[in-house]
Structure formats: structure tokens, C-alpha cells
Design a protein around this motif. Structure first.
Motif, PDB file in Angstrom:
ATOM      1  N   PRO A  12       0.807  -1.217   0.000  1.00  0.00           N
ATOM      2  CA  PRO A  12       0.000   0.000   0.000  1.00  0.00           C
ATOM      3  C   PRO A  12       0.850   1.281   0.000  1.00  0.00           C
ATOM      4  O   PRO A  12       0.365   2.341  -0.383  1.00  0.00           O
ATOM      5  N   GLN A  13       2.105   1.202   0.381  1.00  0.00           N
ATOM      6  CA  GLN A  13       2.950   2.382   0.386  1.00  0.00           C
ATOM      7  C   GLN A  13       3.347   2.807  -1.030  1.00  0.00           C
ATOM      8  O   GLN A  13       3.742   3.949  -1.243  1.00  0.00           O
ATOM      9  N   LEU A  14       3.240   1.890  -1.999  1.00  0.00           N
ATOM     10  CA  LEU A  14       3.608   2.228  -3.372  1.00  0.00           C
ATOM     11  C   LEU A  14       2.556   3.105  -4.049  1.00  0.00           C
ATOM     12  O   LEU A  14       2.871   3.835  -4.980  1.00  0.00           O
ATOM     13  N   GLY A  15       1.336   2.983  -3.629  1.00  0.00           N
ATOM     14  CA  GLY A  15       0.272   3.796  -4.225  1.00  0.00           C
ATOM     15  C   GLY A  15       0.034   3.405  -5.678  1.00  0.00           C
ATOM     16  O   GLY A  15      -0.192   2.248  -5.988  1.00  0.00           O
ATOM     17  N   ASP A  16       0.093   4.384  -6.600  1.00  0.00           N
ATOM     18  CA  ASP A  16      -0.151   4.086  -8.004  1.00  0.00           C
ATOM     19  C   ASP A  16       1.145   3.835  -8.775  1.00  0.00           C
ATOM     20  O   ASP A  16       1.145   3.815 -10.002  1.00  0.00           O
ATOM     21  N   TYR A  17       2.264   3.628  -8.079  1.00  0.00           N
ATOM     22  CA  TYR A  17       3.526   3.321  -8.743  1.00  0.00           C
ATOM     23  C   TYR A  17       3.413   1.940  -9.391  1.00  0.00           C
ATOM     24  O   TYR A  17       2.832   1.017  -8.822  1.00  0.00           O
ATOM     25  N   PRO A  18       3.968   1.734 -10.592  1.00  0.00           N
ATOM     26  CA  PRO A  18       3.800   0.441 -11.271  1.00  0.00           C
ATOM     27  C   PRO A  18       4.493  -0.698 -10.531  1.00  0.00           C
ATOM     28  O   PRO A  18       5.554  -0.521  -9.938  1.00  0.00           O
ATOM     29  N   ASP A  19       3.867  -1.858 -10.572  1.00  0.00           N
ATOM     30  CA  ASP A  19       4.419  -3.063  -9.956  1.00  0.00           C
ATOM     31  C   ASP A  19       5.324  -3.728 -10.993  1.00  0.00           C
ATOM     32  O   ASP A  19       4.873  -4.439 -11.876  1.00  0.00           O
ATOM     33  N   LEU A  20       6.630  -3.489 -10.881  1.00  0.00           N
ATOM     34  CA  LEU A  20       7.588  -3.958 -11.872  1.00  0.00           C
ATOM     35  C   LEU A  20       8.029  -5.385 -11.571  1.00  0.00           C
ATOM     36  O   LEU A  20       8.072  -5.809 -10.412  1.00  0.00           O
ATOM     37  N   PRO A  21       8.397  -6.168 -12.607  1.00  0.00           N
ATOM     38  CA  PRO A  21       8.830  -7.556 -12.378  1.00  0.00           C
ATOM     39  C   PRO A  21      10.186  -7.607 -11.696  1.00  0.00           C
ATOM     40  O   PRO A  21      10.991  -6.683 -11.792  1.00  0.00           O
ATOM     41  N   TRP A  22      10.449  -8.688 -11.030  1.00  0.00           N
ATOM     42  CA  TRP A  22      11.690  -8.907 -10.299  1.00  0.00           C
ATOM     43  C   TRP A  22      12.714  -9.492 -11.272  1.00  0.00           C
ATOM     44  O   TRP A  22      12.934 -10.689 -11.340  1.00  0.00           O
ATOM     45  N   VAL A  23      13.348  -8.622 -12.046  1.00  0.00           N
ATOM     46  CA  VAL A  23      14.345  -9.024 -13.039  1.00  0.00           C
ATOM     47  C   VAL A  23      15.590  -8.179 -12.822  1.00  0.00           C
ATOM     48  O   VAL A  23      15.520  -6.956 -12.780  1.00  0.00           O
ATOM     49  N   SER A  24      16.732  -8.852 -12.698  1.00  0.00           N
ATOM     50  CA  SER A  24      17.984  -8.128 -12.501  1.00  0.00           C
ATOM     51  C   SER A  24      18.404  -7.465 -13.803  1.00  0.00           C
ATOM     52  O   SER A  24      18.196  -7.992 -14.892  1.00  0.00           O
ATOM     53  N   ASN A  25      19.003  -6.291 -13.696  1.00  0.00           N
ATOM     54  CA  ASN A  25      19.499  -5.593 -14.885  1.00  0.00           C
ATOM     55  C   ASN A  25      20.641  -6.344 -15.545  1.00  0.00           C
ATOM     56  O   ASN A  25      20.951  -6.109 -16.707  1.00  0.00           O
ATOM     57  N   ASP A  44      12.462   5.663 -17.564  1.00  0.00           N
ATOM     58  CA  ASP A  44      11.958   4.363 -17.111  1.00  0.00           C
ATOM     59  C   ASP A  44      11.713   4.398 -15.604  1.00  0.00           C
ATOM     60  O   ASP A  44      12.483   4.991 -14.856  1.00  0.00           O
ATOM     61  N   PRO A  45      10.651   3.741 -15.138  1.00  0.00           N
ATOM     62  CA  PRO A  45      10.455   3.664 -13.688  1.00  0.00           C
ATOM     63  C   PRO A  45      11.515   2.756 -13.070  1.00  0.00           C
ATOM     64  O   PRO A  45      11.995   1.812 -13.679  1.00  0.00           O
ATOM     65  N   ILE A  46      11.885   3.079 -11.852  1.00  0.00           N
ATOM     66  CA  ILE A  46      12.917   2.319 -11.151  1.00  0.00           C
ATOM     67  C   ILE A  46      12.234   1.296 -10.248  1.00  0.00           C
ATOM     68  O   ILE A  46      11.244   1.589  -9.572  1.00  0.00           O
ATOM     69  N   GLN A  47      12.796   0.089 -10.257  1.00  0.00           N
ATOM     70  CA  GLN A  47      12.290  -0.991  -9.408  1.00  0.00           C
ATOM     71  C   GLN A  47      12.389  -0.578  -7.939  1.00  0.00           C
ATOM     72  O   GLN A  47      13.300   0.152  -7.546  1.00  0.00           O
ATOM     73  N   GLU A  48      11.448  -1.062  -7.142  1.00  0.00           N
ATOM     74  CA  GLU A  48      11.443  -0.729  -5.720  1.00  0.00           C
ATOM     75  C   GLU A  48      12.723  -1.208  -5.039  1.00  0.00           C
ATOM     76  O   GLU A  48      13.275  -0.530  -4.168  1.00  0.00           O
ATOM     77  N   TYR A  49      13.216  -2.361  -5.440  1.00  0.00           N
ATOM     78  CA  TYR A  49      14.443  -2.920  -4.872  1.00  0.00           C
ATOM     79  C   TYR A  49      15.595  -2.735  -5.857  1.00  0.00           C
ATOM     80  O   TYR A  49      16.281  -3.683  -6.235  1.00  0.00           O
ATOM     81  N   ASP A  50      15.824  -1.507  -6.269  1.00  0.00           N
ATOM     82  CA  ASP A  50      16.844  -1.230  -7.275  1.00  0.00           C
ATOM     83  C   ASP A  50      18.254  -1.541  -6.768  1.00  0.00           C
ATOM     84  O   ASP A  50      19.130  -1.875  -7.553  1.00  0.00           O
ATOM     85  N   GLU A  51      18.482  -1.459  -5.475  1.00  0.00           N
ATOM     86  CA  GLU A  51      19.810  -1.748  -4.940  1.00  0.00           C
ATOM     87  C   GLU A  51      20.202  -3.198  -5.198  1.00  0.00           C
ATOM     88  O   GLU A  51      21.365  -3.513  -5.398  1.00  0.00           O
ATOM     89  N   VAL A  52      19.239  -4.092  -5.169  1.00  0.00           N
ATOM     90  CA  VAL A  52      19.519  -5.513  -5.361  1.00  0.00           C
ATOM     91  C   VAL A  52      19.502  -5.874  -6.841  1.00  0.00           C
ATOM     92  O   VAL A  52      20.286  -6.707  -7.289  1.00  0.00           O
ATOM     93  N   LEU A  53      18.621  -5.240  -7.608  1.00  0.00           N
ATOM     94  CA  LEU A  53      18.436  -5.618  -9.002  1.00  0.00           C
ATOM     95  C   LEU A  53      19.257  -4.789  -9.981  1.00  0.00           C
ATOM     96  O   LEU A  53      19.198  -5.018 -11.181  1.00  0.00           O
ATOM     97  N   SER A  54      20.040  -3.828  -9.511  1.00  0.00           N
ATOM     98  CA  SER A  54      20.826  -2.997 -10.424  1.00  0.00           C
ATOM     99  C   SER A  54      22.058  -3.767 -10.893  1.00  0.00           C
ATOM    100  O   SER A  54      22.322  -4.895 -10.485  1.00  0.00           O
ATOM    101  N   MET A  55      22.844  -3.109 -11.743  1.00  0.00           N
ATOM    102  CA  MET A  55      24.068  -3.731 -12.238  1.00  0.00           C
ATOM    103  C   MET A  55      25.092  -3.906 -11.128  1.00  0.00           C
ATOM    104  O   MET A  55      25.980  -4.746 -11.229  1.00  0.00           O
ATOM    105  N   TRP A  56      24.987  -3.122 -10.071  1.00  0.00           N
ATOM    106  CA  TRP A  56      25.955  -3.188  -8.976  1.00  0.00           C
ATOM    107  C   TRP A  56      25.481  -4.096  -7.846  1.00  0.00           C
ATOM    108  O   TRP A  56      26.157  -4.224  -6.828  1.00  0.00           O
ATOM    109  N   GLY A  57      24.353  -4.752  -8.032  1.00  0.00           N
ATOM    110  CA  GLY A  57      23.838  -5.665  -7.020  1.00  0.00           C
ATOM    111  C   GLY A  57      24.570  -6.996  -7.067  1.00  0.00           C
ATOM    112  O   GLY A  57      25.522  -7.192  -7.821  1.00  0.00           O
ATOM    113  N   PRO A  58      24.148  -7.948  -6.260  1.00  0.00           N
ATOM    114  CA  PRO A  58      24.778  -9.274  -6.273  1.00  0.00           C
ATOM    115  C   PRO A  58      24.623  -9.935  -7.645  1.00  0.00           C
ATOM    116  O   PRO A  58      23.618  -9.761  -8.324  1.00  0.00           O
ATOM    117  N   ASP A  59      25.648 -10.677  -8.047  1.00  0.00           N
ATOM    118  CA  ASP A  59      25.611 -11.349  -9.339  1.00  0.00           C
ATOM    119  C   ASP A  59      24.548 -12.435  -9.341  1.00  0.00           C
ATOM    120  O   ASP A  59      24.353 -13.146  -8.350  1.00  0.00           O
TER     121      ASP A  59
END
Length: 118
Positions: A12-25, A44-59
């Protein structure tokens, strides 16, 4: 009883922000992006868990975990099997006959078994 999958409701904290798929960059194609390094287009909208799914996240693992465990156990068993082969099958016979001493292996001449233990 088997576990059942419960579909989680949208946060509910996301509101009308799009629910993006859990796919690593890291899994996205390397070319065709506005930002080549982060693999993201402008606006492009940024994933809620961008720290984990970005290029600098875990492999992301290139091999599934169950297949990696199977390969690891196969390598370990091959290593142990090679060790047993070297120890028992490839061990040469002794080139000489072991020396034999009279009087039960010189127990009396060496002072008895109790003195030899020290």
C-alpha cells in the motif's frame, strides 16, 4: 501438509507506482539503452528494490543451485575416488621383505614392552 503459495497483495505504500517484475538488470541485453552502464532508458520507472536488481547488485548465478550442487558433489566424489585409486590400486608392492627379529621382535633385549612405550 504441503505449503500453498499465497499471492501477496500490492504494497500500500507504493500507491499508483507500477508493480515492476523482479528481473535483474544483469540479465537484460547489453545494448540498446540510453544509459549503457545501468541498462536503463531515460524516464523508465525504477524498481522498488533497485539496490539488489541494479548492475551493482549481487551477481545472478549462471548455473541453477541444484545443478551446481550436483556438479560439486560429482567433482568431490571424483577427487575422493582418485585418491582411493592411488592408495589401493596403484600402490606398488614392497621391494624387500620386512626384517624379522628373534625372540618376539627383541622384546626382552630392548627392555620389555612397558619401557618401549615411553
Amino acid at each position: 501438509t504441503p505449503a500453498t503459495f499465497k499471492h501477496q497483495e500490492k504494497d500500500p505504500q507504493l500507491g499508483d507506482y507500477p508493480d515492476l517484475p523482479w528481473v535483474s538488470n544483469q540479465e537484460l541485453p547489453a545494448r540498446g539503452w540510453w544509459d549503457q552502464q545501468m541498462r536503463r532508458n531515460f524516464g523508465d520507472p525504477i524498481q522498488e528494490y533497485d539496490e539488489v536488481l541494479s548492475m551493482w547488485g549481487p551477481d545472478t548465478p549462471p548455473v541453477p543451485p541444484h545443478k551446481a550442487l550436483f556438479q560439486l558433489s560429482l567433482a568431490i566424489s571424483a577427487f575422493v575416488g582418485f585418491g582411493f585409486l592411488c592408495k589401493y590400486a596403484l600402490l606398488p608392492e614392497r621391494p624387500t621383505v620386512p626384517r624379522e627379529y628373534p625372540y618376539s621382535g627383541l622384546v626382552r633385549e630392548l627392555g620389555g614392552l612397558e619401557e618401549n612405550k615411553v
